[in-house]
Design an enzyme around this catalytic site. Sequence first.
Site, PDB file in Angstrom:
ATOM      1  N   ALA B  20       0.842  -1.295   0.084  1.00  0.00           N
ATOM      2  CA  ALA B  20      -0.073   0.075   0.031  1.00  0.00           C
ATOM      3  C   ALA B  20       0.818   1.217   0.049  1.00  0.00           C
ATOM      4  O   ALA B  20       0.518   2.234   0.795  1.00  0.00           O
ATOM      5  CB  ALA B  20      -0.923  -0.057   1.228  1.00  0.00           C
ATOM      6  N   GLY B  21       1.814   1.226  -0.897  1.00  0.00           N
ATOM      7  CA  GLY B  21       2.653   2.469  -0.922  1.00  0.00           C
ATOM      8  C   GLY B  21       2.109   3.502  -2.122  1.00  0.00           C
ATOM      9  O   GLY B  21       0.729   3.252  -2.476  1.00  0.00           O
ATOM     10  N   GLY B  22       2.935   4.343  -2.637  1.00  0.00           N
ATOM     11  CA  GLY B  22       2.403   5.175  -3.649  1.00  0.00           C
ATOM     12  C   GLY B  22       1.849   4.602  -4.913  1.00  0.00           C
ATOM     13  O   GLY B  22       0.744   5.050  -5.375  1.00  0.00           O
ATOM     14  N   ALA B  23       2.551   3.610  -5.400  1.00  0.00           N
ATOM     15  CA  ALA B  23       1.973   2.859  -6.581  1.00  0.00           C
ATOM     16  C   ALA B  23       0.587   2.279  -6.350  1.00  0.00           C
ATOM     17  O   ALA B  23      -0.064   2.292  -7.242  1.00  0.00           O
ATOM     18  CB  ALA B  23       3.069   1.920  -7.139  1.00  0.00           C
ATOM     19  N   GLY B  24       0.609   1.442  -5.320  1.00  0.00           N
ATOM     20  CA  GLY B  24      -0.627   0.553  -5.143  1.00  0.00           C
ATOM     21  C   GLY B  24      -2.019   1.505  -4.805  1.00  0.00           C
ATOM     22  O   GLY B  24      -2.644   1.173  -5.336  1.00  0.00           O
ATOM     23  N   PHE B 127      17.288  18.509 -12.242  1.00  0.00           N
ATOM     24  CA  PHE B 127      18.077  17.275 -11.625  1.00  0.00           C
ATOM     25  C   PHE B 127      19.259  16.847 -12.609  1.00  0.00           C
ATOM     26  O   PHE B 127      19.049  17.033 -13.857  1.00  0.00           O
ATOM     27  CB  PHE B 127      17.105  16.123 -11.441  1.00  0.00           C
ATOM     28  CG  PHE B 127      16.664  16.058 -10.073  1.00  0.00           C
ATOM     29  CD1 PHE B 127      15.568  17.091  -9.924  1.00  0.00           C
ATOM     30  CD2 PHE B 127      16.763  15.118  -9.018  1.00  0.00           C
ATOM     31  CE1 PHE B 127      15.055  17.014  -8.338  1.00  0.00           C
ATOM     32  CE2 PHE B 127      16.373  15.059  -7.889  1.00  0.00           C
ATOM     33  CZ  PHE B 127      15.315  16.076  -7.486  1.00  0.00           C
ATOM     34  N   ASP B 228       9.804  -9.013  -1.338  1.00  0.00           N
ATOM     35  CA  ASP B 228       8.968 -10.277  -1.028  1.00  0.00           C
ATOM     36  C   ASP B 228       8.284 -10.501  -2.269  1.00  0.00           C
ATOM     37  O   ASP B 228       7.938 -11.793  -2.443  1.00  0.00           O
ATOM     38  CB  ASP B 228       7.949  -9.813   0.103  1.00  0.00           C
ATOM     39  CG  ASP B 228       8.707  -9.298   1.525  1.00  0.00           C
ATOM     40  OD1 ASP B 228       9.775  -9.939   1.467  1.00  0.00           O
ATOM     41  OD2 ASP B 228       8.100  -8.447   2.170  1.00  0.00           O
ATOM     42  N   GLN B 247      20.616   0.013  -8.767  1.00  0.00           N
ATOM     43  CA  GLN B 247      21.311   1.177  -8.856  1.00  0.00           C
ATOM     44  C   GLN B 247      22.001   1.539  -7.480  1.00  0.00           C
ATOM     45  O   GLN B 247      21.259   1.377  -6.620  1.00  0.00           O
ATOM     46  CB  GLN B 247      20.378   2.438  -9.241  1.00  0.00           C
ATOM     47  CG  GLN B 247      21.021   3.702  -9.300  1.00  0.00           C
ATOM     48  CD  GLN B 247      20.023   4.839  -9.897  1.00  0.00           C
ATOM     49  OE1 GLN B 247      19.100   5.205  -9.105  1.00  0.00           O
ATOM     50  NE2 GLN B 247      20.471   5.459 -11.077  1.00  0.00           N
ATOM     51  N   HIS B 249      23.678   4.677  -5.225  1.00  0.00           N
ATOM     52  CA  HIS B 249      23.930   6.182  -4.949  1.00  0.00           C
ATOM     53  C   HIS B 249      25.289   6.308  -4.500  1.00  0.00           C
ATOM     54  O   HIS B 249      25.569   5.395  -3.689  1.00  0.00           O
ATOM     55  CB  HIS B 249      22.840   6.871  -4.314  1.00  0.00           C
ATOM     56  CG  HIS B 249      22.620   8.251  -4.521  1.00  0.00           C
ATOM     57  ND1 HIS B 249      23.769   9.133  -3.633  1.00  0.00           N
ATOM     58  CD2 HIS B 249      21.693   8.767  -5.119  1.00  0.00           C
ATOM     59  CE1 HIS B 249      23.392  10.254  -4.063  1.00  0.00           C
ATOM     60  NE2 HIS B 249      22.293  10.343  -4.899  1.00  0.00           N
ATOM     61  N   LEU B 259      20.256   9.066   2.036  1.00  0.00           N
ATOM     62  CA  LEU B 259      20.694   9.762   0.914  1.00  0.00           C
ATOM     63  C   LEU B 259      21.381  11.128   1.146  1.00  0.00           C
ATOM     64  O   LEU B 259      20.491  11.960   1.689  1.00  0.00           O
ATOM     65  CB  LEU B 259      19.805   9.924  -0.244  1.00  0.00           C
ATOM     66  CG  LEU B 259      20.172   9.965  -1.563  1.00  0.00           C
ATOM     67  CD1 LEU B 259      20.712   8.500  -2.088  1.00  0.00           C
ATOM     68  CD2 LEU B 259      18.774  10.210  -2.622  1.00  0.00           C
ATOM     69  N   GLU B 262      22.879  14.650  -4.217  1.00  0.00           N
ATOM     70  CA  GLU B 262      23.650  15.106  -5.388  1.00  0.00           C
ATOM     71  C   GLU B 262      24.088  16.619  -5.156  1.00  0.00           C
ATOM     72  O   GLU B 262      25.110  17.106  -5.493  1.00  0.00           O
ATOM     73  CB  GLU B 262      22.912  14.985  -6.760  1.00  0.00           C
ATOM     74  CG  GLU B 262      23.763  14.135  -7.628  1.00  0.00           C
ATOM     75  CD  GLU B 262      23.271  12.883  -7.928  1.00  0.00           C
ATOM     76  OE1 GLU B 262      22.057  12.723  -7.783  1.00  0.00           O
ATOM     77  OE2 GLU B 262      24.107  11.885  -7.844  1.00  0.00           O
ATOM     78  N   ARG B 293      26.843   9.580 -11.567  1.00  0.00           N
ATOM     79  CA  ARG B 293      26.641   8.890 -10.483  1.00  0.00           C
ATOM     80  C   ARG B 293      27.596   7.495 -10.476  1.00  0.00           C
ATOM     81  O   ARG B 293      28.191   7.299  -9.456  1.00  0.00           O
ATOM     82  CB  ARG B 293      25.081   8.466 -10.303  1.00  0.00           C
ATOM     83  CG  ARG B 293      24.050   9.434  -9.556  1.00  0.00           C
ATOM     84  CD  ARG B 293      23.090   8.687  -9.144  1.00  0.00           C
ATOM     85  NE  ARG B 293      22.148   9.586  -8.733  1.00  0.00           N
ATOM     86  CZ  ARG B 293      20.782   9.537  -8.456  1.00  0.00           C
ATOM     87  NH1 ARG B 293      20.433   8.317  -8.719  1.00  0.00           N
ATOM     88  NH2 ARG B 293      20.135  10.388  -8.014  1.00  0.00           N
ATOM     89  N   HIS B 363      20.244   1.724  -3.858  1.00  0.00           N
ATOM     90  CA  HIS B 363      19.268   2.833  -3.988  1.00  0.00           C
ATOM     91  C   HIS B 363      18.086   2.174  -4.509  1.00  0.00           C
ATOM     92  O   HIS B 363      16.788   2.535  -4.265  1.00  0.00           O
ATOM     93  CB  HIS B 363      19.710   3.733  -4.736  1.00  0.00           C
ATOM     94  CG  HIS B 363      18.954   5.069  -4.649  1.00  0.00           C
ATOM     95  ND1 HIS B 363      18.044   5.522  -3.546  1.00  0.00           N
ATOM     96  CD2 HIS B 363      18.574   6.171  -5.518  1.00  0.00           C
ATOM     97  CE1 HIS B 363      17.496   6.582  -3.751  1.00  0.00           C
ATOM     98  NE2 HIS B 363      17.715   7.029  -5.091  1.00  0.00           N
ATOM     99  N   GLU B 393       8.275   0.036  -7.881  1.00  0.00           N
ATOM    100  CA  GLU B 393       9.497  -0.451  -8.017  1.00  0.00           C
ATOM    101  C   GLU B 393       9.536  -2.027  -8.178  1.00  0.00           C
ATOM    102  O   GLU B 393      10.659  -2.617  -8.860  1.00  0.00           O
ATOM    103  CB  GLU B 393      10.290  -0.030  -6.914  1.00  0.00           C
ATOM    104  CG  GLU B 393      11.626  -0.288  -6.774  1.00  0.00           C
ATOM    105  CD  GLU B 393      12.485   0.312  -5.579  1.00  0.00           C
ATOM    106  OE1 GLU B 393      12.100   1.025  -5.117  1.00  0.00           O
ATOM    107  OE2 GLU B 393      13.873  -0.214  -5.489  1.00  0.00           O
ATOM    108  N   ARG B 404      18.192   4.275 -13.773  1.00  0.00           N
ATOM    109  CA  ARG B 404      17.212   5.298 -13.486  1.00  0.00           C
ATOM    110  C   ARG B 404      17.385   6.738 -13.300  1.00  0.00           C
ATOM    111  O   ARG B 404      18.463   7.060 -12.532  1.00  0.00           O
ATOM    112  CB  ARG B 404      16.219   4.635 -12.156  1.00  0.00           C
ATOM    113  CG  ARG B 404      15.128   5.678 -12.102  1.00  0.00           C
ATOM    114  CD  ARG B 404      14.378   5.081 -10.792  1.00  0.00           C
ATOM    115  NE  ARG B 404      15.128   5.274  -9.603  1.00  0.00           N
ATOM    116  CZ  ARG B 404      15.081   6.500  -8.744  1.00  0.00           C
ATOM    117  NH1 ARG B 404      14.847   7.655  -9.400  1.00  0.00           N
ATOM    118  NH2 ARG B 404      15.645   6.560  -7.753  1.00  0.00           N
ATOM    119  N   SER B 409      11.249   7.885 -10.462  1.00  0.00           N
ATOM    120  CA  SER B 409      10.815   6.897 -10.118  1.00  0.00           C
ATOM    121  C   SER B 409       9.362   7.330  -9.377  1.00  0.00           C
ATOM    122  O   SER B 409       8.334   6.484  -9.766  1.00  0.00           O
ATOM    123  CB  SER B 409      11.706   6.334  -9.094  1.00  0.00           C
ATOM    124  OG  SER B 409      11.590   7.146  -7.746  1.00  0.00           O
TER     125      SER B 409
END
Lengths: 256, 598
Positions: B20-24, B127, B228, B247, B249, B259, B262, B293, B363, B393, B404, B409
Amino acid sequence: MSSDKDNKERIGKKMSRVYKITVKVKRFDPDTKKTWVEDYELEAGRILRFTDVFRKINNELDPSLAWNSSCEHGQCGSCAVRVNGKPLLACELLVENAINLFRTAVFTIEPLTIAPVVRDLIVDFDKAYERVNRAKPYLIDPSPIPEGESEYRISPRELERYVEATRCINCFCCAEACISSHKNFLGPNSLMASIVRLMDSREQAREERLELLYGEQGVYRCHTSMACSFVCPKEIDVAHFIALAKAGRFKAKGMK
Amino acid sequence: MGNTLRIGSTMNCDVLIIGAGGAGLRCAAAIFEKKPGTRIIALTKVSHPQKSHTVTAQGGMAAVDPRDPLDKPIYHMFDTWKGSDCTADQNIIKKIIDASWEQIAWLENHGMHFSRNENGRLSKRTFGGMTLNFGESSAMRAVFEADRTGKGIMDTVWGEAMKGGISFLNQSIATELIFRGDRCIGAIVFMEKEGEFAAILSKATVFATGGNGQVFRITTNCRQNTGDGLAVALQEGLPIMDPEAVQFHPTGIVGPGILASETLRSVGGILRNKDMERFMERYAPKMKELAPRDMVSRAIETEIREGRGILSPDHHIQHVWIDLRHLPDYVHEEQIPEVTSFFKKFVAIDPRKELCPVRPSNHYQMGGLPTNEFGEVQKTPQELIHGLFAVGECAAASFHGFNRLGSNSILELITMGRFVGERVVEYLEEPLDALPSGAGDRSSSQFSRFMEAKGKDSLGRIRDAMQAVMTEKVSVFRAEKGLLEAIEALQELKDRADRASLSSSSYTMNQELIQRWELDNLLRISMIIAQSALRRKESRGGHFREDFPERKDDFNYHTLASMSEYGKVRFGKRAIDMSLFESRGEHYEKFDMIERRY
């Protein structure tokens, strides 16, 4: 460069310091319903975070000790516990800082009391969040987007008035420290979730929000101890936002 | 307690979202918009969705503002293609970038507190890798919410999912998928607080389980990012695409792995080794600290390997210094306040007066479950698993290829979240299947084995050993010899893990039991990364082989790797989509297999 040399020596000394600490954890076993205090004695480097200390206990002394964390850099609020009575984020407390802050190397760690304990230091966040959910942490009724635009326009000055409150991570440290009863008061973080949206010009459902704010479990339950602002790990002046509400700054239509 | 191993209950829903993160939750919000009243259950490992890894994203989200007189979507597409080392899929690049501003507006309209400019519009910043006119000059393309953009996204999609009537199962994990023929009809879940298994039957199931950074010792990932979803998929015989594309960092803060952005280098921070030498002068005489990087990461690793690193007495790992002492106060106060505060808060160092310890930090996982442009999971490039989706992800559509770009992301989360949600709605007319017999058997026997093991080994030590071997041999530098050693070590660690006993026999909120399951998952992911890295005898994006330092055309494809039995990896290939190049449209030549030079 002599300054570099000095620096190296100073860092070398400073960073090799190891402390002997005693961690007294209030534990709870849901199977037997037993509560007890368990003492762990360990050596910890000066910059270990308390979440690292818990991990060290798991790896070296007792794998069964249950504790909560996620990001471990103060951005999610999962690891809130009471250390010597003070609610704080375990990931933000470094061993040496803790020794200086509490003037002891003996630390009593207890779970928060704002929700039932599931096991050891883990509390039931579902229960804690019920009050936040009642404050509806979203735009209930967004106003129409101005014609010819794809987004609303909000001036930096307008945003400045409430942006601090949007930084809340719902760690519940403020609710823990609050001297008003947990049962009858929505709590500082929940109230702030609604206050933010009263200050946000995109929200139209002002009546509904005001009813909650000035209702039975609303701002008038607050005793203005300002403990919320004092303990907030994100250094949000929570009491300021509650004070605005108490001062009647939010009206049904058109806030100024 | 003995009987908790059977399936305690069965729940029905229209859509099951695992993670249940941002994508879900962006996916959930899209489903509610298309079809209000849909019954969605979202599962999360953490104590609440607001504690997901998404909240740690700091800087911003790339999207070309249609009002911008200079920037164009085609430039963003080019930057993404070039950044990916020509291994992203161009149909996905086009789809996501064409939809990007609309998604920014969606977040804004639903209450995200973006930073604003004097006109009240969304502020923007630049960026690394964001350019105008195919690499000519920097583009101001990232919108942001101060230094907490991910939190802004998380709060917004969580609110919208709640408003739509979602049901959350917090502190729960999915251990097995349920199939009827070739169709996924739900999952077996373990609810940690109750200590019980349950079956959830659904018309569509969405994997949004995030990354797997805990494979490595130092990572910017959260504690729960143990891969998982990918590990469960591997056990179902499904392939993982490009697992070797990881990736690193260059500057994670030693210890917590946070992090150190940069920005520190762009405002003039100097990297030094233990002799105080500004070593980047040797690796990149012109660009020095501002080299890309991967180059900076390799330079730091080389310093450490050649004995010029510093050992952190607290975290027992080698690092170098970043020197910020010479920077004027206003730079510390105005340009890098949050990173300065990270050093103060988490390692008790004042960057104005002291050197700060940094080292390459894991990262992001570019690879994941192979999907088409609608997030539908592929069994092979030609066949779909009906009813199974992946987003975020844990998925590889692939927008990032082998490297990336910063700020791409969280853009992927919200755009693909929406596309997946819209596709899921098409599955909702299907009837709900009954629970097949035998569902859950694998999970219960797995957990029984965990509980019954009698060996004396410690989970913590096995995990530490795995992270050490992955960090030493399968991270920034890879070579045949080291990879073979790593694979052998991982095999031994798996045997050790199988014998390790747990200290408690309770199922209720047994953190150790969950860590045991996670360890199995991490070992699977480690093995598949190591084996895929061994097979790819070239260097591409985040995958660098010392013995094969150049990119090779022979490897212009996506790796597909499956592993039903631990250690026995089967490989396949998926072609890279080059539809932008093949369309022969304007600027098509920029989307050829170009060199990645900065």
